[in-house]
Design an enzyme around this catalytic site. Structure first.
Site, PDB file in Angstrom:
ATOM      1  N   LYS A  64      23.531  37.406  48.834  1.00  0.00           N
ATOM      2  CA  LYS A  64      23.447  38.088  47.313  1.00  0.00           C
ATOM      3  C   LYS A  64      22.165  38.903  47.394  1.00  0.00           C
ATOM      4  O   LYS A  64      22.244  40.146  46.795  1.00  0.00           O
ATOM      5  CB  LYS A  64      24.264  37.546  46.588  1.00  0.00           C
ATOM      6  N   LYS A 104      33.015  38.013  56.917  1.00  0.00           N
ATOM      7  CA  LYS A 104      33.434  37.293  55.732  1.00  0.00           C
ATOM      8  C   LYS A 104      34.502  38.291  55.141  1.00  0.00           C
ATOM      9  O   LYS A 104      33.749  39.499  54.941  1.00  0.00           O
ATOM     10  CB  LYS A 104      33.077  36.845  55.139  1.00  0.00           C
ATOM     11  N   LYS A 160      34.722  41.175  48.738  1.00  0.00           N
ATOM     12  CA  LYS A 160      35.063  42.138  47.081  1.00  0.00           C
ATOM     13  C   LYS A 160      34.074  42.471  47.240  1.00  0.00           C
ATOM     14  O   LYS A 160      33.913  44.066  46.842  1.00  0.00           O
ATOM     15  CB  LYS A 160      34.754  41.397  46.044  1.00  0.00           C
TER      16      LYS A 160
HETATM   17  P1  AMP Z   1      34.689  34.449  44.418  1.00  0.00           P
HETATM   18  O1  AMP Z   1      35.176  35.477  44.601  1.00  0.00           O
HETATM   19  O2  AMP Z   1      33.909  34.687  45.271  1.00  0.00           O
HETATM   20  O3  AMP Z   1      35.183  33.897  43.736  1.00  0.00           O
HETATM   21  O4  AMP Z   1      36.053  33.637  45.522  1.00  0.00           O
HETATM   22  C1  AMP Z   1      37.578  32.704  45.310  1.00  0.00           C
HETATM   23  C2  AMP Z   1      37.382  31.695  45.813  1.00  0.00           C
HETATM   24  O5  AMP Z   1      37.909  32.245  47.586  1.00  0.00           O
HETATM   25  C3  AMP Z   1      36.549  30.780  46.673  1.00  0.00           C
HETATM   26  O6  AMP Z   1      37.504  29.626  46.501  1.00  0.00           O
HETATM   27  C4  AMP Z   1      36.274  31.424  47.709  1.00  0.00           C
HETATM   28  O7  AMP Z   1      35.477  29.625  49.056  1.00  0.00           O
HETATM   29  C5  AMP Z   1      37.489  31.506  48.332  1.00  0.00           C
HETATM   30  N1  AMP Z   1      37.187  33.278  49.360  1.00  0.00           N
HETATM   31  C6  AMP Z   1      36.487  33.805  49.240  1.00  0.00           C
HETATM   32  N2  AMP Z   1      36.946  35.418  50.332  1.00  0.00           N
HETATM   33  C7  AMP Z   1      37.057  34.002  51.296  1.00  0.00           C
HETATM   34  C8  AMP Z   1      37.855  34.463  52.665  1.00  0.00           C
HETATM   35  N3  AMP Z   1      37.380  35.896  53.434  1.00  0.00           N
HETATM   36  N4  AMP Z   1      38.063  33.639  53.791  1.00  0.00           N
HETATM   37  C9  AMP Z   1      38.443  32.497  52.418  1.00  0.00           C
HETATM   38  N5  AMP Z   1      38.537  31.987  50.881  1.00  0.00           N
HETATM   39  C10 AMP Z   1      37.813  33.182  51.027  1.00  0.00           C
END
Ligand code: AMP
Ligand code: TRP
Length: 345
Positions: free
Chosen positions: A114, A197, A200
């Protein structure tokens, strides 16, 4: 029955909530709430570790709450709230800033990703982010944390912090929290590049499926998703565990990603999917994938839009959740303050 322990998990209100968030995390939140006491948090304190426009942050906070509700989290049973409204998180995070070690944080790969090249200009909050995450979890003495695979390293740090706190103060106070990394989509990849991956922050809308995409968008994104000229892998692509072999994963990351997404959405195993579609051209498989995506995600997107138009309802859920969360976290914070030696006159 809620006898298996207490779950905590969080999602950042940073916009562009996507299929990876749903399949890797939120879908599991819904299933686990029946077996565990569950606390689900919109982590706005984490979001501001990188700049957020205040108006947009408010809208994104409601969006995550709406997604939790639309996906099927029951707010009368589980707790849904936003992190900044329970002061125990920031309080305990400060204590953990003093327990955690620079050497531990220096190893965190998410910070490196990041912060990018311009590390000198990253906020100190971004650097201390994992300590706040440990505070989120341990403010409730949560025993289990459902997340996607990318959070594994942060959860190991949470265990290190709990253990060091217990050792430093000679107590057996914090549990060593277990990650729950469940299902066949713990790491959903970008639709444009199977080695990255789904995220967002990817500039391309075509890299991700949004939870609010309608049938037309879903169809277009699946149709444009990158594949290779070969047909859908068949049973020969499976190993002894009936999962796709490492070789096929390395050679055909985009194909394998679409199989994973399809299997999870259709609630079936990888083996069932390759048995059904193995050898067929990807154009046919993509039609099946579009159908199951529209069927499974369509109602969630529609309900999210309805809820986002009803701010009063969403805000009431968050307010009630914050009160219930604080009722659990405050007594724990008080005990921690006693252990640390803070006078509470
Ligand atoms: P975040 O958007 O970073 O707050 O992530 C929220 C949840 O989504 C966390 O548990 C992450 O591990 C999961 N997550 C985010 N991106 C992915 C992805 N590409 N595949 C699977 N899980 C994800
Ligand atoms: N760091 C997590 C992510 O980016 C979000 C998060 C914050 C979290 N606090 C948490 C997840 C506590 C689980 C438990 O995905």
């Amino acid at each position: 029955m809620t006898n298996k322990g207490r779950i905590f998990s969080g999602v950042q209100p940073t916009g562009n909530l996507h299929l990876g968030n749903y399949l890797g995390a939120i879908r599991n939140f819904v299933n686990l709430q029946h077996d565990y006491e569950a606390i689900y948090c919109v982590v706005d304190l984490h979001a501001i570790t990188v700049w957020q426009d205040p108006k947009v942050l408010r809208a994104n906070t409601r969006e995550i709450a709406a997604a939790f509700l639309a996906a099927g989290i029951d707010p009368t049973k589980s707790i849904i709230f936003n992190q900044s409204q329970v002061s125990a998180h920031a309080n305990l995070a400060w204590i953990f800033n003093c327990v955690s070690r620079l050497g531990w944080l220096n190893r965190m790969t998410q910070f490196k990703d990041k912060a990018g090249k311009n590390r000198e200009n990253a906020s100190t909050g971004l650097y201390a982010y994992p300590n706040l995450m440990a505070a989120d979890i341990l403010a409730y003495k949560a025993t289990h944390v459902p997340v996607g695979e990318d959070q594994k390293q942060h959860l190991e740090l949470t265990r290190d912090i709990a253990q060091k706190f217990n050792n430093d103060f000679g107590v057996d106070y914090f549990p060593l929290t277990e990650p729950l990394i469940l299902g066949t989509s713990t790491r959903v990849m970008s639709l444009r590049d199977g080695t990255k991956k789904m995220s967002k922050s990817d500039p391309s809308e075509y890299s991700r499926i949004s939870l609010m995409d309608g049938p037309d968008e879903l169809q277009q994104k699946v149709r444009k998703a990158k594949t290779d000229p070969l047909p859908v892998p068949d049973l020969e692509a499976l190993d002894d565990k009936r999962e796709i072999t490492a070789d096929v994963k390395a050679e055909r990351p985009e194909a394998v990603n679409l199989i994973g997404i399809f299997s999870t959405l259709a609630n079936q195993t990888t083996e069932e999917t390759v048995k059904e579609y193995g050898g067929q051209p990807f154009s046919d498989f993509k039609k099946a994938l579009t159908d199951v995506a529209v069927e499974r995600l369509g109602p969630i997107g529609t309900e999210m839009k309805r809820l986002m138009a009803d701010e009063g309802h969403v805000d009431a859920v968050l307010k009630d959740g914050a009160e219930r969360a604080a009722a659990i976290a405050e007594p724990i914070l008080n005990e921690v303050q006693d252990i640390v030696g803070f006078l509470r006159p």
